[in-house]
Scaffold this motif. Structure first.
Motif, PDB file in Angstrom:
ATOM      1  N   GLY A   1       0.699  -1.143   0.078  1.00 49.90           N
ATOM      2  CA  GLY A   1      -0.029   0.139   0.135  1.00 49.90           C
ATOM      3  C   GLY A   1       0.899   1.175  -0.102  1.00 49.90           C
ATOM      4  O   GLY A   1       1.002   2.080  -1.001  1.00 49.90           O
ATOM      5  N   ASN A   2       1.381   1.637   1.108  1.00 50.03           N
ATOM      6  CA  ASN A   2       2.478   2.762   1.432  1.00 50.03           C
ATOM      7  C   ASN A   2       3.464   2.687   2.430  1.00 50.03           C
ATOM      8  O   ASN A   2       3.089   1.297   3.103  1.00 50.03           O
ATOM      9  CB  ASN A   2       1.824   4.127   1.406  1.00 50.03           C
ATOM     10  N   LYS A   3       4.236   3.489   2.681  1.00 49.92           N
ATOM     11  CA  LYS A   3       5.334   2.996   3.465  1.00 49.92           C
ATOM     12  C   LYS A   3       4.737   2.932   5.077  1.00 49.92           C
ATOM     13  O   LYS A   3       5.006   2.197   5.862  1.00 49.92           O
ATOM     14  CB  LYS A   3       6.485   4.083   3.566  1.00 49.92           C
ATOM     15  N   ASN A   4       3.779   4.127   5.383  1.00 48.68           N
ATOM     16  CA  ASN A   4       3.186   3.880   6.730  1.00 48.68           C
ATOM     17  C   ASN A   4       2.412   2.528   7.030  1.00 48.68           C
ATOM     18  O   ASN A   4       2.654   1.957   8.093  1.00 48.68           O
ATOM     19  CB  ASN A   4       2.144   4.997   6.954  1.00 48.68           C
ATOM     20  N   ALA A   5       1.992   1.967   6.001  1.00 42.86           N
ATOM     21  CA  ALA A   5       1.096   0.758   6.183  1.00 42.86           C
ATOM     22  C   ALA A   5       2.143  -0.521   6.425  1.00 42.86           C
ATOM     23  O   ALA A   5       1.978  -1.362   7.220  1.00 42.86           O
ATOM     24  CB  ALA A   5       0.167   0.677   5.097  1.00 42.86           C
ATOM     25  N   LEU A   6       3.064  -0.101   5.610  1.00 41.19           N
ATOM     26  CA  LEU A   6       4.315  -1.085   5.806  1.00 41.19           C
ATOM     27  C   LEU A   6       4.850  -1.051   7.228  1.00 41.19           C
ATOM     28  O   LEU A   6       5.225  -2.287   7.652  1.00 41.19           O
ATOM     29  CB  LEU A   6       5.425  -0.802   4.560  1.00 41.19           C
ATOM     30  N   MET A   7       4.989   0.089   7.643  1.00 36.80           N
ATOM     31  CA  MET A   7       5.807   0.125   8.835  1.00 36.80           C
ATOM     32  C   MET A   7       4.753  -0.615   9.947  1.00 36.80           C
ATOM     33  O   MET A   7       5.233  -1.276  10.783  1.00 36.80           O
ATOM     34  CB  MET A   7       6.056   1.619   9.377  1.00 36.80           C
TER      35      MET A   7
ATOM     36  N   GLY B   1       4.228   9.964  17.404  1.00 38.89           N
ATOM     37  CA  GLY B   1       2.801   9.368  17.497  1.00 38.89           C
ATOM     38  C   GLY B   1       1.633   9.975  16.646  1.00 38.89           C
ATOM     39  O   GLY B   1       0.648   9.782  16.807  1.00 38.89           O
ATOM     40  N   ASP B   2       2.307  10.513  15.416  1.00 37.04           N
ATOM     41  CA  ASP B   2       1.496  11.384  14.546  1.00 37.04           C
ATOM     42  C   ASP B   2       0.456  10.297  13.559  1.00 37.04           C
ATOM     43  O   ASP B   2      -0.281  10.959  12.763  1.00 37.04           O
ATOM     44  CB  ASP B   2       2.088  12.192  14.001  1.00 37.04           C
ATOM     45  N   ILE B   3       1.020   8.979  13.462  1.00 33.56           N
ATOM     46  CA  ILE B   3       0.620   8.182  12.423  1.00 33.56           C
ATOM     47  C   ILE B   3      -0.455   7.265  13.146  1.00 33.56           C
ATOM     48  O   ILE B   3       0.311   6.443  13.678  1.00 33.56           O
ATOM     49  CB  ILE B   3       1.459   7.722  11.514  1.00 33.56           C
ATOM     50  N   PRO B   4      -1.595   7.348  12.833  1.00 32.75           N
ATOM     51  CA  PRO B   4      -2.570   6.534  13.621  1.00 32.75           C
ATOM     52  C   PRO B   4      -2.309   5.009  13.796  1.00 32.75           C
ATOM     53  O   PRO B   4      -2.367   4.233  14.704  1.00 32.75           O
ATOM     54  CB  PRO B   4      -4.033   6.781  13.110  1.00 32.75           C
ATOM     55  N   GLU B   5      -1.995   4.631  12.323  1.00 33.43           N
ATOM     56  CA  GLU B   5      -1.919   2.976  12.031  1.00 33.43           C
ATOM     57  C   GLU B   5      -0.734   2.594  12.876  1.00 33.43           C
ATOM     58  O   GLU B   5      -0.451   1.447  13.565  1.00 33.43           O
ATOM     59  CB  GLU B   5      -1.699   2.706  10.871  1.00 33.43           C
ATOM     60  N   ILE B   6       0.375   3.349  12.981  1.00 28.87           N
ATOM     61  CA  ILE B   6       1.525   3.045  13.811  1.00 28.87           C
ATOM     62  C   ILE B   6       1.455   3.029  15.184  1.00 28.87           C
ATOM     63  O   ILE B   6       1.802   2.235  16.057  1.00 28.87           O
ATOM     64  CB  ILE B   6       2.831   3.716  13.416  1.00 28.87           C
TER      65      ILE B   6
END
Lengths: 175, 175
Positions: free
Chosen positions: B44-50, B100-105
């Motif tokens: 999907g994208n980098k955040n989802a991968l993280m 702490g700004d990326i909700p999925e993480i």
DNA sequence: ACGCAGGTAAAACGATCGTTTTACCTTGGG
DNA sequence: CCCAAGGTAAAACGATCGTTTTACCTGCGT
């Protein structure tokens, strides 16, 4: 000049709150209310600025923290967090973000860790009358653990860690 | 397909060794021996991968770690470090790097912390016969502190933390 | 035999990165 | 009076970022 303090204060705040790599020089320049020309004249480059922030943090932390007794040590930690917020150890975070690959930063981190270890070792000698590497490692672990765990468990962990550390020291004080 | 495992393995290794933000998708694509098209189709994208890397790490960590006794817990930690290297807690690092700004993480980090706290609380009940928040916080601090301090003091801190934790538990076991 | 699902390689996207440069103030001391 | 020192604002640098697109290849089911 308070231009250096202005720059370092903004840099420390942004690096600490948002991360080192996530803080661009553009945002930093804007937040410090300086021109980029002035920032680079004073700081050299971003890596040097990160190193100076750590160096300043190092100085300020040991100026604030009272290593005279175990109780005082953890009280200092609680005070620090009450005043600065709880975001974990900035030195560990800097090392982790850079993979240890930037020498100027790795050096500042190593210097902080060395002084932390030394101060705790001296604390142990002062309180128990003899050197004790294992006890020092235990206090170090409690100190680092309180710093990390407090980010999601809150200040209660610091109290728990302090009482544990004091127990350890008291057990060694009168055998 | 082992294409997901290939991708996640490379991502976890690079994120862990070099940091999340310092690891570009280009380097990741190269290291995973995949095309960027395939990577983005799968991740999907980098955040989802993280987030997926953290989720997988979460699963793998609790699969590996033995929470049955205090001794076993710290033995598991020592084994983990012997096998994976000592670079500190990846969840704390992810939270710190992203502010702490990326909700999925943030959600993955919170889920890990919650399960860690629960497992330690259950360990305390199992070993002492009753719930004890303060004791659980102390073991948590020792666990986190060993994880962090071992990055610069080495595996000896884990032994020190284990012996301290066992002492605490034994003191509660027979009063 | 054919088509399609799913892979690769590589170019291109706009955004942003760290950094430098250009051009223009302001200001205090000789 | 004026000139160097040191500041600002803004544009520009090439590199790299995360992401999408284009063009092509391959193997498998029907």
């Amino acid at each position: 000049m308070d231009i250096d303090q202005q720059l370092l204060a903004a840099a420390e705040r942004l690096f600490d709150r948002n991360g080192f790599n996530a803080t661009g020089m553009g945002k930093l320049v804007r937040e410090a209310r300086l021109s980029s020309r002035t920032v680079y004249k004073h700081a050299g480059n971003k890596n040097a600025l990160m190193a100076r922030v750590l160096s300043e943090r190092h100085r300020r932390f040991f100026e604030h923290t009272d290593f005279s007794t175990t109780t005082a040590l953890f009280d200092s930690l609680a005070e620090w967090f009450a005043a600065e917020g709880i975001r974990g150890c900035l030195f560990f975070r800097a090392e982790a973000e850079t993979g240890g690959d930037i020498p100027e930063i790795a050096a500042e981190v190593a210097a902080y860790h060395q002084q932390l270890i030394e101060h705790i070792a001296e604390l142990v000698v002062r309180e128990t009358g003899q050197a004790d590497t294992q006890l020092a490692d235990q206090i170090l672990a409690l100190f680092e653990g309180a710093t990390t765990a407090a980010t999601y468990r809150g200040a209660a962990v610091i109290d728990a860690a302090r009482s544990c550390a004091c127990q350890l020291v008291n057990a060694r004080t009168r055998p």
